[in-house]
Scaffold this motif. Sequence first.
Motif, PDB file in Angstrom:
ATOM      1  N   MET B   1     -33.498   7.248  36.917  1.00  0.00           N
ATOM      2  CA  MET B   1     -32.843   6.663  38.091  1.00  0.00           C
ATOM      3  C   MET B   1     -31.534   7.402  38.351  1.00  0.00           C
ATOM      4  O   MET B   1     -31.013   8.074  37.482  1.00  0.00           O
ATOM      5  CB  MET B   1     -32.606   5.177  37.850  1.00  0.00           C
ATOM      6  N   PRO B   2     -31.020   7.265  39.562  1.00  0.00           N
ATOM      7  CA  PRO B   2     -29.826   8.045  39.937  1.00  0.00           C
ATOM      8  C   PRO B   2     -28.625   7.775  39.031  1.00  0.00           C
ATOM      9  O   PRO B   2     -28.485   6.684  38.469  1.00  0.00           O
ATOM     10  CB  PRO B   2     -29.546   7.564  41.361  1.00  0.00           C
ATOM     11  N   ASP B   3     -27.759   8.767  38.942  1.00  0.00           N
ATOM     12  CA  ASP B   3     -26.550   8.649  38.126  1.00  0.00           C
ATOM     13  C   ASP B   3     -25.583   7.647  38.737  1.00  0.00           C
ATOM     14  O   ASP B   3     -25.391   7.609  39.949  1.00  0.00           O
ATOM     15  CB  ASP B   3     -25.831   9.998  38.052  1.00  0.00           C
ATOM     16  N   ARG B   4     -24.955   6.889  37.842  1.00  0.00           N
ATOM     17  CA  ARG B   4     -23.903   5.968  38.270  1.00  0.00           C
ATOM     18  C   ARG B   4     -22.553   6.508  37.838  1.00  0.00           C
ATOM     19  O   ARG B   4     -22.447   7.297  36.910  1.00  0.00           O
ATOM     20  CB  ARG B   4     -24.130   4.581  37.652  1.00  0.00           C
ATOM     21  N   GLY B   5     -21.503   6.020  38.526  1.00  0.00           N
ATOM     22  CA  GLY B   5     -20.165   6.491  38.215  1.00  0.00           C
ATOM     23  C   GLY B   5     -19.636   5.938  36.906  1.00  0.00           C
ATOM     24  O   GLY B   5     -20.209   5.013  36.322  1.00  0.00           O
ATOM     25  N   LEU B   6     -18.538   6.530  36.445  1.00  0.00           N
ATOM     26  CA  LEU B   6     -17.947   6.146  35.165  1.00  0.00           C
ATOM     27  C   LEU B   6     -16.535   5.573  35.317  1.00  0.00           C
ATOM     28  O   LEU B   6     -15.921   5.176  34.327  1.00  0.00           O
ATOM     29  CB  LEU B   6     -17.876   7.377  34.237  1.00  0.00           C
ATOM     30  N   ARG B   7     -16.013   5.523  36.527  1.00  0.00           N
ATOM     31  CA  ARG B   7     -14.616   5.128  36.691  1.00  0.00           C
ATOM     32  C   ARG B   7     -14.454   3.618  36.490  1.00  0.00           C
ATOM     33  O   ARG B   7     -15.152   2.828  37.142  1.00  0.00           O
ATOM     34  CB  ARG B   7     -14.120   5.505  38.090  1.00  0.00           C
ATOM     35  N   ALA B   8     -13.536   3.245  35.603  1.00  0.00           N
ATOM     36  CA  ALA B   8     -13.221   1.823  35.414  1.00  0.00           C
ATOM     37  C   ALA B   8     -12.378   1.361  36.596  1.00  0.00           C
ATOM     38  O   ALA B   8     -11.419   2.041  36.989  1.00  0.00           O
ATOM     39  CB  ALA B   8     -12.456   1.636  34.115  1.00  0.00           C
ATOM     40  N   ILE B   9     -12.738   0.224  37.181  1.00  0.00           N
ATOM     41  CA  ILE B   9     -12.044  -0.192  38.403  1.00  0.00           C
ATOM     42  C   ILE B   9     -10.949  -1.223  38.148  1.00  0.00           C
ATOM     43  O   ILE B   9     -10.159  -1.504  39.055  1.00  0.00           O
ATOM     44  CB  ILE B   9     -13.028  -0.735  39.462  1.00  0.00           C
ATOM     45  N   GLU B  10     -10.891  -1.783  36.944  1.00  0.00           N
ATOM     46  CA  GLU B  10      -9.844  -2.783  36.678  1.00  0.00           C
ATOM     47  C   GLU B  10      -8.478  -2.144  36.908  1.00  0.00           C
ATOM     48  O   GLU B  10      -8.200  -1.037  36.427  1.00  0.00           O
ATOM     49  CB  GLU B  10      -9.943  -3.304  35.243  1.00  0.00           C
ATOM     50  N   GLY B  11      -7.634  -2.839  37.643  1.00  0.00           N
ATOM     51  CA  GLY B  11      -6.292  -2.338  37.909  1.00  0.00           C
ATOM     52  C   GLY B  11      -6.179  -1.452  39.136  1.00  0.00           C
ATOM     53  O   GLY B  11      -5.073  -1.060  39.518  1.00  0.00           O
ATOM     54  N   LEU B  12      -7.308  -1.120  39.766  1.00  0.00           N
ATOM     55  CA  LEU B  12      -7.236  -0.249  40.947  1.00  0.00           C
ATOM     56  C   LEU B  12      -6.938  -1.031  42.230  1.00  0.00           C
ATOM     57  O   LEU B  12      -6.559  -0.438  43.237  1.00  0.00           O
ATOM     58  CB  LEU B  12      -8.541   0.536  41.122  1.00  0.00           C
ATOM     59  N   ALA B  13      -7.126  -2.353  42.185  1.00  0.00           N
ATOM     60  CA  ALA B  13      -6.819  -3.147  43.384  1.00  0.00           C
ATOM     61  C   ALA B  13      -5.303  -3.247  43.530  1.00  0.00           C
ATOM     62  O   ALA B  13      -4.604  -3.583  42.582  1.00  0.00           O
ATOM     63  CB  ALA B  13      -7.427  -4.527  43.273  1.00  0.00           C
ATOM     64  N   PRO B  14      -4.781  -2.928  44.723  1.00  0.00           N
ATOM     65  CA  PRO B  14      -3.329  -2.967  44.889  1.00  0.00           C
ATOM     66  C   PRO B  14      -2.803  -4.397  44.978  1.00  0.00           C
ATOM     67  O   PRO B  14      -3.539  -5.311  45.348  1.00  0.00           O
ATOM     68  CB  PRO B  14      -3.123  -2.234  46.219  1.00  0.00           C
ATOM     69  N   SER B  15      -1.560  -4.539  44.638  1.00  0.00           N
ATOM     70  CA  SER B  15      -0.900  -5.830  44.797  1.00  0.00           C
ATOM     71  C   SER B  15       0.447  -5.585  45.493  1.00  0.00           C
ATOM     72  O   SER B  15       1.254  -4.813  44.972  1.00  0.00           O
ATOM     73  CB  SER B  15      -0.677  -6.478  43.428  1.00  0.00           C
ATOM     74  N   PRO B  16       0.698  -6.110  46.659  1.00  0.00           N
ATOM     75  CA  PRO B  16      -0.180  -7.044  47.354  1.00  0.00           C
ATOM     76  C   PRO B  16      -1.372  -6.328  47.995  1.00  0.00           C
ATOM     77  O   PRO B  16      -1.280  -5.150  48.315  1.00  0.00           O
ATOM     78  CB  PRO B  16       0.735  -7.616  48.437  1.00  0.00           C
ATOM     79  N   PHE B  17      -2.470  -7.093  48.151  1.00  0.00           N
ATOM     80  CA  PHE B  17      -3.679  -6.564  48.766  1.00  0.00           C
ATOM     81  C   PHE B  17      -3.700  -6.948  50.244  1.00  0.00           C
ATOM     82  O   PHE B  17      -3.470  -8.096  50.592  1.00  0.00           O
ATOM     83  CB  PHE B  17      -4.907  -7.154  48.056  1.00  0.00           C
ATOM     84  N   ASP B  18      -3.973  -5.987  51.083  1.00  0.00           N
ATOM     85  CA  ASP B  18      -4.054  -6.234  52.525  1.00  0.00           C
ATOM     86  C   ASP B  18      -5.452  -5.811  52.990  1.00  0.00           C
ATOM     87  O   ASP B  18      -5.760  -4.615  53.010  1.00  0.00           O
ATOM     88  CB  ASP B  18      -2.966  -5.435  53.252  1.00  0.00           C
ATOM     89  N   ALA B  19      -6.276  -6.780  53.341  1.00  0.00           N
ATOM     90  CA  ALA B  19      -7.665  -6.486  53.734  1.00  0.00           C
ATOM     91  C   ALA B  19      -7.760  -5.759  55.070  1.00  0.00           C
ATOM     92  O   ALA B  19      -8.801  -5.232  55.435  1.00  0.00           O
ATOM     93  CB  ALA B  19      -8.476  -7.776  53.799  1.00  0.00           C
TER      94      ALA B  19
END
Lengths: 370, 229
Positions: B1-19
């Motif tokens: 099956m296709p390759d998946r990424g390896l980047r950990a996403i915890e902590g990448l969401a900015p604060s404050p978050f603006d949608a």
Amino acid sequence: MKFGIFYEISVPRPWGPTTEYEVYQNCLEQVKLADELGFDQVWAVEHHFLEEYSHCSAPEVFLTACAMVTKNIRIGRGIVVCVPEFNNPIKAAEVAATMDIVSGGRLEFGTGRSATWTELGGMGADPDETKKTWDEWVRIIPKMWTEERFGYQGRAFSMPQRAVLPKPLQKPHPPMWVAVTSPGTELDAADRGMGSLGLTFGGFAEQEKKIAEYRRRIKYCDPVGSFVNEQVNTVNFLFCHEDNEYGAKTGQRLAGTFNYLAEQLLAARQAYPTRSYPNLGLLPALRREATSAPEGQIPEGLCIGNPDRIIEVIKKWESVGVDRINFLLNAIETVPQEEVLASLRLFAKEVMPKFAEKPAPAPAGVGGGN
Amino acid sequence: MPDRGLRAIEGLAPSPFDAGPLEIAGRWVQVTFEVDRDAAIRWMPADVTRPVPCYGRLLAVDGESGGRPMRFAALALGGRFRMMPRNVLVEAVTADGAALPALAGPALAGDVRMDAESDGLAIAITTAEGVLAEARLPAPYAIEPAMLRWDGWVVYAPNNGGTALAEALVEVRATAARLSKGATFAPGPAADRSSPWRQLRSLLPISACAVEGVLRVGPAAVPAPVLMG
């Protein structure tokens, strides 16, 4: 209605030393059985660089092997990429003629131009040029087959007068087809008197409209070959099982896996704006197909389930004007080989007889008149 | 099956978050180019699969939003998220280093310059350390804006105390568009070997376009979970 099988030859990771060998052997075993069961045609694609999705870059070799282990099934080159960075029109004509000879006149000749940046970029081809070179090639290749000596001065290809040899066994030449993934290409097929080799999955209503327009346009065609090949060929998934629920579930797994693999490709239009590829081709249709049915229901038009269900689906395809259906039997070996073979056998036993061509009535006064 | 990424996403969401949404009137450039497969996997989250071949996207914008000037650049990878092609945000460069509305994720402080040259357009993305990356669009020619395709973005949003991938769709009202073949996108001295701007440099240009009009991204939303893709 005629039935065939269709190969992308998808190979699952991890790729061990014999993984590709095993997949090719499975395909050849399926083709041999399909021939014995009375399937009419086997098609194989020409794709390059499409990891897992298709390891079928030399279909002429695979199809020649198919011809050598079968007696009757027709051999579909589906398709020759008519782009100079991929192929050469002289060589394409020569190879096709040789395949026709060694198969005993069983070749069907498909043409196309590739639809992915994965392939076009990999070969260094300009997406803006492919439609033009395809149009040139489909006009000159039948002349290479039928004229004793052929010479040509063209836009993207020229050659001095030479005898292009050998000539095909079928006279005047094998039937010619166009791969149709982009809406509108079926009209290109019609205008040139070529068969429509549909490679998309669509609902009945959408296909009916396209086929009606194809039939209307081909009446006024200027054929590129020596005869008009007015036929509509489509592709579908096949998994036939006595237990409808099991058949549908397995078939949906097959279709979902295929679509998931296709989704990883980079369509030419997706990355490269050009009029030559006005839309995304196969991929949106696959996404729609994968998500069109409510949970627990089989997407419209798929030949999966028990024989009764598949017969109903094929009758519907027949009613919208389809002449032939080619089946994808597997995707990265997600269906065990024994189940693929059993599905083919059950389809041949229970479904194919319902669509067998009826013998023409004997003319009055000839035979049987005692 | 296709390759998946390896980047950990915890902590990448900015604060404050603006949608968002983020709506900009002005001009922008989108460059699409092939990148190294191993580098792409490193910078791609696990819920995204990589296409064949791996490709990157640069979006560089010079315009105004809400009556104020706005310039930024966003580096993305082409990925497949929920069976759809998406630009997966890797890193942005903004004036104050704060994350953008809708294009929420890691951001550096810096600036973006777009200069018309005699035979094309030059884009320079800079930080305090100097030039991070440069793009050149040689000999752009006018095309119908409708020929261009705008994939949605995958960005990073806070979700249930953690970080989740969010989707921000794109709408464009273009008044003019130009296409350039053979565009270049290369890292500058401020991008060292650990920088995604160097690791995801162009190995083969695919296409580049310069557009004028209104670009709207977002709002960013976390989609419901699905089984595949």
